[in-house]
Design a protein around this motif. Structure first.
Motif, mmCIF file in Angstrom:
data_model
loop_
_atom_site.group_PDB
_atom_site.id
_atom_site.type_symbol
_atom_site.label_atom_id
_atom_site.label_comp_id
_atom_site.label_asym_id
_atom_site.label_seq_id
_atom_site.Cartn_x
_atom_site.Cartn_y
_atom_site.Cartn_z
ATOM 1 N N GLY A 197 102.374 -12.659 -51.167
ATOM 2 C CA GLY A 197 102.607 -12.138 -49.827
ATOM 3 C C GLY A 197 101.352 -11.619 -49.166
ATOM 4 N N VAL A 198 100.313 -11.330 -49.967
ATOM 5 C CA VAL A 198 99.027 -10.947 -49.381
ATOM 6 C C VAL A 198 98.361 -12.229 -48.913
ATOM 7 N N VAL A 199 98.032 -12.265 -47.640
ATOM 8 C CA VAL A 199 97.476 -13.466 -47.010
ATOM 9 C C VAL A 199 95.950 -13.480 -47.103
ATOM 10 N N ALA A 200 95.323 -12.317 -46.887
ATOM 11 C CA ALA A 200 93.860 -12.238 -46.900
ATOM 12 C C ALA A 200 93.427 -10.801 -47.146
ATOM 13 N N THR A 201 92.231 -10.650 -47.720
ATOM 14 C CA THR A 201 91.630 -9.330 -47.900
ATOM 15 C C THR A 201 90.152 -9.404 -47.551
ATOM 16 N N GLU A 202 89.622 -8.267 -47.153
ATOM 17 C CA GLU A 202 88.188 -8.151 -46.882
ATOM 18 C C GLU A 202 87.785 -6.723 -47.221
ATOM 19 N N VAL A 203 86.682 -6.556 -47.948
ATOM 20 C CA VAL A 203 86.228 -5.209 -48.277
ATOM 21 C C VAL A 203 85.252 -4.716 -47.224
ATOM 22 N N GLY A 204 85.275 -3.397 -47.037
ATOM 23 C CA GLY A 204 84.378 -2.809 -46.048
ATOM 24 C C GLY A 204 84.440 -1.298 -46.080
ATOM 25 N N TYR A 205 83.957 -0.716 -45.005
ATOM 26 C CA TYR A 205 83.802 0.731 -44.913
ATOM 27 C C TYR A 205 84.622 1.230 -43.728
ATOM 28 N N ALA A 206 85.536 2.172 -43.987
ATOM 29 C CA ALA A 206 86.456 2.639 -42.950
ATOM 30 C C ALA A 206 86.251 4.109 -42.606
ATOM 31 N N ASN A 207 86.528 4.392 -41.349
ATOM 32 C CA ASN A 207 86.618 5.747 -40.810
ATOM 33 C C ASN A 207 85.377 6.599 -41.067
ATOM 34 N N GLY A 208 84.229 5.966 -40.967
ATOM 35 C CA GLY A 208 82.975 6.699 -41.102
ATOM 36 C C GLY A 208 82.413 7.116 -39.751
ATOM 37 N N THR A 209 81.260 7.767 -39.797
ATOM 38 C CA THR A 209 80.605 8.255 -38.580
ATOM 39 C C THR A 209 79.390 7.427 -38.186
ATOM 40 N N VAL A 210 79.049 6.442 -39.000
ATOM 41 C CA VAL A 210 77.873 5.606 -38.748
ATOM 42 C C VAL A 210 78.335 4.191 -38.418
ATOM 43 N N VAL A 211 77.782 3.618 -37.364
ATOM 44 C CA VAL A 211 78.120 2.251 -36.965
ATOM 45 C C VAL A 211 77.523 1.270 -37.968
ATOM 46 N N ASN A 212 78.380 0.392 -38.490
ATOM 47 C CA ASN A 212 77.966 -0.681 -39.402
ATOM 48 C C ASN A 212 77.043 -0.204 -40.524
ATOM 49 N N PRO A 213 77.508 0.734 -41.341
ATOM 50 C CA PRO A 213 76.641 1.248 -42.398
ATOM 51 C C PRO A 213 76.410 0.224 -43.502
ATOM 52 N N SER A 214 75.314 0.386 -44.208
ATOM 53 C CA SER A 214 75.036 -0.441 -45.384
ATOM 54 C C SER A 214 75.685 0.218 -46.597
ATOM 55 N N TYR A 215 75.819 -0.547 -47.661
ATOM 56 C CA TYR A 215 76.361 -0.021 -48.906
ATOM 57 C C TYR A 215 75.524 1.170 -49.379
ATOM 58 N N GLU A 216 74.212 1.039 -49.281
ATOM 59 C CA GLU A 216 73.327 2.112 -49.720
ATOM 60 C C GLU A 216 73.566 3.384 -48.911
ATOM 61 N N GLU A 217 73.779 3.235 -47.596
ATOM 62 C CA GLU A 217 74.062 4.410 -46.758
ATOM 63 C C GLU A 217 75.398 5.040 -47.139
ATOM 64 N N VAL A 218 76.405 4.218 -47.355
ATOM 65 C CA VAL A 218 77.729 4.732 -47.724
ATOM 66 C C VAL A 218 77.643 5.493 -49.041
#
Length: 158
Positions: free
Chosen positions: A24-45
């Motif tokens: 039933g899961v059609v698609a997934t994508e990993v990322g960064y949610a509800n932060g204060t920085v626009v488009n942060p890098s993994y290192e920043e997170v």
């Protein structure tokens, strides 16, 4: 009909691998949610300074799986009572959270966690919030455990 929800449960590699196995899961994508920085890098997170949570954007077919069933899969695999920690991973980016885009999902998620609380002696600290932002993680994080079998995972996938 396809619906979306954003789920955080520690390191997003394992959460994505877990959810990708769910019928039933059609698609997934990993990322960064509800932060204060626009488009942060993994290192920043990873510094904790962005306020972002490692999160999986989930598209699912609600005729094949309900939101409650999807939440049950996640919460059977994580500890919702640990603040900013899952497994050996510690930091605000590893907090558990449910970030919704459909206001109707808020009540469903809150009711689910309220019922789940009866199974735990410690208070559940999972946040339920509207999604404010989500930025896709770098490509090497997408489907990481599929590309790196045997890679690190805080979730039992066997």
């Amino acid at each position: 009909m396809n619906k979306t929800i954003y789920l955080a449960g520690g390191c997003f590699w394992g959460v994505q691998a877990l959810l990708d196995r769910v019928p039933g899961v059609v698609a997934t994508e990993v990322g960064y949610a509800n932060g204060t920085v626009v488009n942060p890098s993994y290192e920043e997170v990873c510094t904790g300074a962005t306020g972002a949570a490692e999160t999986v954007f989930v598209t699912y077919d609600d005729e094949k799986i309900t939101l409650v069933s999807l939440l049950r899969v996640l919460f059977d695999a994580i500890d919702p009572t640990t603040l900013n920690k899952q497994g050996p991973d510690i930091g605000t980016q590893y907090r558990s959270g449910i970030y919704y885009v459909d206001e109707k999902d808020k009540a469903i998620c809150e009711e689910f966690l309220s019922r789940l609380q009866h199974a735990w002696s410690a208070p559940i600290v999972t946040e339920v919030l509207p999604l404010h932002n989500f930025y896709a993680a770098e490509e090497y994080h997408q489907k990481y455990l599929k590309k790196n079998p045997g890679g690190y995972c805080h979730i039992r996938l066997d």
